[in-house]
Design a protein around this motif. Structure first.
Motif, PDB file in Angstrom:
ATOM      1  N   TRP A 195     -23.356 -43.989   9.068  1.00  0.00           N
ATOM      2  CA  TRP A 195     -23.078 -45.409   9.279  1.00  0.00           C
ATOM      3  C   TRP A 195     -22.415 -46.011   8.050  1.00  0.00           C
ATOM      4  CZ3 TRP A 195     -24.435 -49.759   6.655  1.00  0.00           C
ATOM      5  CH2 TRP A 195     -25.542 -49.719   5.807  1.00  0.00           C
ATOM      6  N   GLU A 200     -18.685 -45.182   8.127  1.00  0.00           N
ATOM      7  CA  GLU A 200     -18.021 -45.995   9.157  1.00  0.00           C
ATOM      8  C   GLU A 200     -17.936 -47.458   8.726  1.00  0.00           C
ATOM      9  OE1 GLU A 200     -16.502 -46.825  13.191  1.00  0.00           O
ATOM     10  OE2 GLU A 200     -16.422 -45.205  11.743  1.00  0.00           O
ATOM     11  N   ARG A 223     -15.244 -47.799   6.107  1.00  0.00           N
ATOM     12  CA  ARG A 223     -13.930 -47.653   6.730  1.00  0.00           C
ATOM     13  C   ARG A 223     -13.522 -48.944   7.429  1.00  0.00           C
ATOM     14  NH1 ARG A 223     -11.747 -46.992  11.579  1.00  0.00           N
ATOM     15  NH2 ARG A 223     -13.738 -46.874  12.651  1.00  0.00           N
ATOM     16  N   LYS A 271     -15.437 -54.062  14.394  1.00  0.00           N
ATOM     17  CA  LYS A 271     -15.064 -53.149  15.478  1.00  0.00           C
ATOM     18  C   LYS A 271     -14.261 -53.888  16.556  1.00  0.00           C
ATOM     19  CE  LYS A 271     -16.619 -49.285  16.329  1.00  0.00           C
ATOM     20  NZ  LYS A 271     -15.983 -47.962  16.145  1.00  0.00           N
ATOM     21  N   TYR A 274     -26.698 -47.851  14.651  1.00  0.00           N
ATOM     22  CA  TYR A 274     -25.416 -47.134  14.710  1.00  0.00           C
ATOM     23  C   TYR A 274     -25.455 -46.024  15.755  1.00  0.00           C
ATOM     24  CZ  TYR A 274     -21.502 -44.267  13.045  1.00  0.00           C
ATOM     25  OH  TYR A 274     -20.355 -43.530  12.960  1.00  0.00           O
ATOM     26  N   ASN A 310     -23.276 -45.971  19.330  1.00  0.00           N
ATOM     27  CA  ASN A 310     -22.408 -44.849  19.716  1.00  0.00           C
ATOM     28  C   ASN A 310     -22.859 -44.213  21.023  1.00  0.00           C
ATOM     29  OD1 ASN A 310     -20.540 -45.002  17.610  1.00  0.00           O
ATOM     30  ND2 ASN A 310     -21.898 -43.907  16.242  1.00  0.00           N
TER      31      ASN A 310
END
Length: 195
Positions: free
Chosen positions: A35, A38, A41, A85, A181, A185
């Motif tokens: 997590w 991510e 990022r 996101k 997380y 997903n």
């Protein structure tokens, strides 16, 4: 129950609750890095999209990591993750507003009037038990309640959960960022993409 690799749901490692919590809250674990990797990022991509010139010239500023072991930090981390996101996410405040009253008092020693502040809280307008976060993920209404440590669901929160789920909404109780997380997903997977 613990999954080292969430893409292999039948490969389970059995851990007691205390050991499972410890495993997920050790920042050096590989799963914790999922997590975090991510999240970072998304932070960099979001900065590059919002500030392309600054990103090109100097890159993104150092990211401040939220303290996800605290309710406020976990709430903010989830909201930032979802909005970066490309989803809608908002914090719901159920607390009323603070009204500060100045109370005058005469000081006989200084022979002057002094003012003391008294804070009075008004009653909030939100229903009792309303979850901390409301979100729209892939066109679905999602409500997220944040619970850290020994904090448990109240009866009002359980009633709200039942009402939301009966109406077709998705309700999730977030206790750790890594578990959130993994749930995100597993629930939404590739059906939702970054912006």
């Amino acid at each position: 129950m613990h999954h080292e690799d969430y893409s292999k749901p039948y490969e389970i490692k059995w851990l007691c609750r205390k050991c499972h919590y410890k495993h997920h809250n050790t920042p050096t674990t590989m799963i914790e890095q999922q997590w975090r990797k991510e999240y970072k990022r998304l932070y960099i991509e979001n900065f590059a999209r919002k500030y392309p010139i600054a990103y090109k010239e100097q890159g993104p500023p150092e990211m401040k990591w939220p303290v996800v072991s605290k309710a406020n930090g976990l709430t903010m981390a989830i909201i930032r993750f979802l909005t970066r996101k490309g989803h809608y996410a908002n914090r719901i405040g159920t607390q009323g507003q603070a009204q500060v009253q100045k109370i005058p008092r005469f000081n006989i020693h200084s022979q002057q009037m002094q003012y003391f502040e008294k804070v009075k809280w008004t009653k909030g307008n939100t229903k009792r038990g309303t979850p901390d976060i409301t979100a729209i993920i892939g066109g679905k209404a999602v409500w997220i309640e944040v619970k850290i440590g020994k904090d448990r669901m109240s009866d009002a929160q359980k009633e709200q959960q039942a009402s939301i789920e009966t109406a077709g909404g998705i309700y999730y109780i977030a206790t750790e960022m890594q578990l959130f997380y993994e749930w995100y997903n597993a629930t939404f997977g590739d059906s939702t993409s970054d912006r």
